[in-house]
Design an enzyme around this catalytic site. Structure first.
Site, PDB file in Angstrom:
ATOM      1  N   HIS A 188       1.229  -1.057  -0.155  1.00 42.67           N
ATOM      2  CA  HIS A 188       0.240  -0.211   0.308  1.00 42.67           C
ATOM      3  C   HIS A 188       0.694   1.140   0.096  1.00 42.67           C
ATOM      4  O   HIS A 188       1.665   1.458   0.396  1.00 42.67           O
ATOM      5  CB  HIS A 188      -1.244  -0.332   1.114  1.00 42.67           C
ATOM      6  CG  HIS A 188      -1.585   1.268   1.497  1.00 42.67           C
ATOM      7  ND1 HIS A 188      -2.489   1.763   2.327  1.00 42.67           N
ATOM      8  CD2 HIS A 188      -2.353   2.234   0.642  1.00 42.67           C
ATOM      9  CE1 HIS A 188      -3.177   2.439   2.082  1.00 42.67           C
ATOM     10  NE2 HIS A 188      -3.062   2.563   1.017  1.00 42.67           N
ATOM     11  N   ASP A 235       9.362   6.340 -20.208  1.00 44.73           N
ATOM     12  CA  ASP A 235       9.158   5.740 -21.918  1.00 44.73           C
ATOM     13  C   ASP A 235      10.940   5.667 -22.190  1.00 44.73           C
ATOM     14  O   ASP A 235      11.581   6.089 -21.440  1.00 44.73           O
ATOM     15  CB  ASP A 235       8.406   7.592 -22.665  1.00 44.73           C
ATOM     16  CG  ASP A 235       8.797   8.356 -22.507  1.00 44.73           C
ATOM     17  OD1 ASP A 235      10.452   8.250 -21.826  1.00 44.73           O
ATOM     18  OD2 ASP A 235       8.632   9.144 -21.971  1.00 44.73           O
ATOM     19  N   ASP A 261      -4.725   2.968  -5.279  1.00 44.70           N
ATOM     20  CA  ASP A 261      -4.779   3.734  -3.633  1.00 44.70           C
ATOM     21  C   ASP A 261      -5.640   4.766  -3.708  1.00 44.70           C
ATOM     22  O   ASP A 261      -5.877   5.482  -4.000  1.00 44.70           O
ATOM     23  CB  ASP A 261      -3.170   4.241  -3.604  1.00 44.70           C
ATOM     24  CG  ASP A 261      -3.417   4.680  -1.987  1.00 44.70           C
ATOM     25  OD1 ASP A 261      -4.280   4.519  -1.432  1.00 44.70           O
ATOM     26  OD2 ASP A 261      -2.421   5.172  -1.342  1.00 44.70           O
ATOM     27  N   TYR A 288      10.763  13.458 -11.437  1.00 43.86           N
ATOM     28  CA  TYR A 288      12.726  12.949 -11.834  1.00 43.86           C
ATOM     29  C   TYR A 288      12.192  12.604 -10.099  1.00 43.86           C
ATOM     30  O   TYR A 288      12.730  10.505  -9.850  1.00 43.86           O
ATOM     31  CB  TYR A 288      13.224  13.934 -11.631  1.00 43.86           C
ATOM     32  CG  TYR A 288      13.731  13.812 -13.969  1.00 43.86           C
ATOM     33  CD1 TYR A 288      13.182  13.206 -14.543  1.00 43.86           C
ATOM     34  CD2 TYR A 288      14.554  15.471 -14.186  1.00 43.86           C
ATOM     35  CE1 TYR A 288      13.204  12.543 -15.946  1.00 43.86           C
ATOM     36  CE2 TYR A 288      14.581  14.792 -15.666  1.00 43.86           C
ATOM     37  CZ  TYR A 288      13.388  14.137 -16.571  1.00 43.86           C
ATOM     38  OH  TYR A 288      14.359  13.937 -17.615  1.00 43.86           O
ATOM     39  N   TYR A 323       6.884  12.757 -23.338  1.00 37.00           N
ATOM     40  CA  TYR A 323       6.323  12.610 -21.801  1.00 37.00           C
ATOM     41  C   TYR A 323       4.831  11.421 -21.563  1.00 37.00           C
ATOM     42  O   TYR A 323       3.566  12.024 -21.617  1.00 37.00           O
ATOM     43  CB  TYR A 323       5.025  13.730 -22.471  1.00 37.00           C
ATOM     44  CG  TYR A 323       6.048  15.101 -22.429  1.00 37.00           C
ATOM     45  CD1 TYR A 323       6.498  15.909 -21.175  1.00 37.00           C
ATOM     46  CD2 TYR A 323       6.758  16.081 -23.784  1.00 37.00           C
ATOM     47  CE1 TYR A 323       7.360  16.570 -21.436  1.00 37.00           C
ATOM     48  CE2 TYR A 323       7.265  17.275 -23.327  1.00 37.00           C
ATOM     49  CZ  TYR A 323       7.667  17.716 -22.709  1.00 37.00           C
ATOM     50  OH  TYR A 323       8.594  19.070 -22.277  1.00 37.00           O
TER      51      TYR A 323
END
Lengths: 144, 144, 144, 144, 144, 144, 144, 144, 144, 144
Positions: free
Chosen positions: D22, D30, D64, D113, D131
């Site tokens: 959890h 990508d 979640d 990042y 993206y």
């Protein structure tokens, strides 16, 4: 870089040359040799030809005086027309650096593979000539 | 990603293809092949079919001109009715990429396993066709 | 050896170049650079000059179009009279291979060390020129 | 291969998905993402697009319910004209598989990042769209 | 935890089951089996009985249709009066899950040890019944 | 053993000296120095005094010309009456081998420990003299 | 350093001597011996002669009283004129430290290599004398 | 420390005893036994005698009821006058803890070494008595 | 299996419990806890509920008498309606096995994660109840 | 076993004592100390009391003359009635072996833990007395 060590000898290669003893063999493998699959210890020297490596190593490492021919070449496979002018280059280098006139044993291709598999190390070079692999057997030095 | 390298070739697979030398073999294994238990070096290519991998590899890696048939397939087990149309696809790819007309040796199932065990590497693909495994033997390149 | 891959690119270097992504940096370090102590990933290219490596890498790897200057050089320490004609060589290479006119950022010596420490990898070359280190920042490629 | 497990999910990826709990996050990166330099655990999925991986993962792993938006995308850098039609594809997939209407948080590039660096794992795909990175936060399951 | 994966299958066990291929064998070993000394890959499942593991595995993994009896039991040592009612339980499970009527080969104790030593993996369970060890040979699946 | 390499330089030590670059430091630690607890890379030279090692290293490795004093000694702790005649020996060696007249910086004991902890490597010798530790900072060499 | 342990015995060598038991053998190898390629456990003692190591070891470690000759030397190869005065030095040391008058077995060169390969450890010294290798077989001690 | 586990049983030894199965053997080796060179798994119990370890182990681990003599001693070498009163101590311990009257097989010295080499583990004790080594073969337990 | 050790305690778990000392903490984590990402040492106990593990551990390991509440639970997140009847089960077990009436501290969710990250080990169970995680702090034992 | 080394000093412990230098600390930890979680290097000495280890170590290793009190004990926690007669035993040993009259610093419990965490090594003994942990700081030796 250290004084007196040519920059094409990598730290790992120098360490392995030092650790070798009397009778241990090292293979200078051309770019087509199956080095990774045969090596007990593999050193990469991508992009380098064998003649300059051979000369640098011959300056540092003595060849075995207890055998008749302390270096070995892979025989051309019967039927293959490939010429091997690089062997002459190797001969000149070993004459100049090690004072040997007839240093080379000639070994059949698959026997050469077996001997490479038992060698202490293989140096994977970028040498483009065919049949350019060479095995060197280390000699002895007095203490220094 | 790099220019000119197809994205389905993983960095590890490309490294292994580069490290292979003349006579080393690589197995492209279908999704049912016991790859993990037979591989000396295992590369995962989950979810990919073999034809696209075979074409990508054949573009990069030369096949061995010193043997008659530089590729090998697993024979259908006697009594098994499975058809193997994918072999024709492989044949077309090797004809186009390597200029070979009859590239395939056919190897009995358990002999195939032994040869895979001795191969340099096995690529575990997601290929769903049965009897789709193929072994490639690497050739030689001039220096570049 | 593989088709289209220059033999001075080692398998490990190619793998690292492939694994790098947008914004990751690689250092081509000259023979006096403290590469082993600063590298997160160290690749040896002993005996090679940087120009030929730079050209080979620039052919394979795009530079980052999201920053003004995707390459960096180490500034000459104040008071040091060393000339750096190799920078012109690098400029020519990046102009030819990457189409960049003013690619270089100039970085103070100790700031350069810190940036090298954070880089994805360092290539330890045998380049003999002083102040010859260069950092490259990777760009993006469309799918292939 | 096992019954019910799509063949593009590698054994290692499935193991990591199982080990996540959890609140743990996984990045589908990508082909241009700096995955190797940011990953605590790196899984390669070279040659695969993200949509098919996203769907396969969303079938196996709950998202979640304790946060408003259990998935995250990287914002387009200001000034960059790139279009991101793949986000719509992702939205459709999560609507169908997870019943979520507005699942996505949008995160600035460098913050993305940092979040990737803290994630449990990164999957390096071959996705060619720009993206296209997406972060998924795992939810809870009742015992089975 | 993932949807559809029973919680008594550990991530490591699932990974190993996925990596197995046609003909690979896995041993479900009872609590007295010398698992650590015989296993090429050891998976712990302490505290679990074999029947629930056997059922969970049989749901995920196909058995080998190329052999007559894709499962194997250890024969009772001559002179030993131990009863083996658990074999009936195993038989019921494999009938229900794999549709097999006579799935078991019976193997002498020390031959069983040798076969376990060659198996891909051994699962060390907490099964308290004697002679409860069972070997499963994996089959094939069509692509999914 | 190799030609021109003194036999008290171990293969590992030579490798580390080669891998060091401009500004990297190496500690020659006496027999009482806490080498194992402070070293990033530890090289054993048990039973050897520091003077012979210092001379051998100074022949191979240049000292840093970019700092005023490329070597450092540990100051005697205030109140300690120990004499340090070995410093004169070191001075003679560096004058002869490196042409340096005042090579030594003097560093307080605990500052010396911190600097040793940041050094590239520590050589643990058997030197029996007290306060005999010495740090060397590597310089630059032109290509060879 | 510890009280009563000579500083030329490295921590690793002492640990190995302690771990050896009755009948285990250790090789003191001269500087030309192929130690790295033959050793199951390799200890470096670069720059040290064998006599001082032999004496230090003989003080610590008992020799085997269950065999006639608990030490072994390599025979001079037939035709080789090398003298071996160091054998006398070894004889004196073992007489003084171990009370043995005729401790040495003489072993043909290649048989010596095989025995070294099976030995528990090899110590690679810098001993410059030829044919200076010696094997020691450990004995027993009462509890202390 | 845990309730009911004697403090002379190390965590590693207890783990190994638990992992052993029916028929696996463990060697309790006296202080002179070549344990490190023969052990597949080595556990140190320096400074402890064998009787207290034997008693502690016999309380935890059942002996094999499928063989006549589930323990083994090393025979005194012919000609050796050593007495072995410790064997009587061992006999008392196994009578009290395992209810065995004649538990010991007597094995010739070099055959004992071979059997130790095949054993699951060796415990290196500090036992000072000679010929004090003993091998134990594990039995079976009902589930708990 | 060993006498007196319940079969659901794995060898690795028992070893870790033994190695823990006064004040060290262990987390019994439910099936949804992010165990792999938070554990310094991870033990898998897939498929087991926490109550039976808690009882087995409480029999072996004393709880810390130097703190008021040697066990800790994760508080229900505000707004979450989940009931936690398993806490009563835990209370009964610790009352029976450790004689504690009010053993539990209640810790906010993210503080609980931080404490788990600092714990000596995490046991990843298959417990299906939510908020079922529990931390135990080890106490002291007199010598045995 | 070696001459002059007590058999309760394990090979690993002796190696670590040798590798320690001036100012390095070692903790002799009682059976309840959290050794595994605090140790940078952990040595097991299960089943041994601290007094015999302390005496054996004090014979081999000098204590630090540069600090007032080269040994340290853990203070009794306020309110705890435990008596510590073992401290008097330690005092006698250090008086006899090291000639120290007031060797002990007394350190608060949690400060002691922090100091143990920074120590070079921790020896996990089976000492049953409470508050029996002791830290030793190593001194210097002249060359031998």
């Amino acid at each position: 870089m250290l004084r007196g060590i040519p920059s094409l000898i990598s730290p790992e290669l120098l360490k392995i040359l030092m650790e070798m003893g009397h009778g241990d063999e090292i293979v200078l493998a051309d770019g087509n040799f199956p080095a990774a699959s045969h090596a007990q210890r593999l050193v990469r020297a991508d992009g380098h030809g064998i003649p300059e490596l051979l000369r640098a190593i011959a300056k540092l490492m003595p060849l075995d005086p207890y055998v008749d021919r302390p270096a070995a070449l892979m025989q051309v496979v019967p039927g293959d027309k490939t010429e091997t002018p690089i062997w002459g280059v190797y001969g000149d280098i070993l004459r100049e650096e090690a004072g040997l006139d007839v240093p080379f044993e000639h070994v059949e291709r698959f026997a050469f593979y077996e001997r490479a598999r038992a060698a202490h190390a293989i140096v994977a070079t970028g040498e483009g000539a065919l049949y350019a692999n060479v095995i060197l057997k280390k000699g002895v030095l007095p203490a220094n």
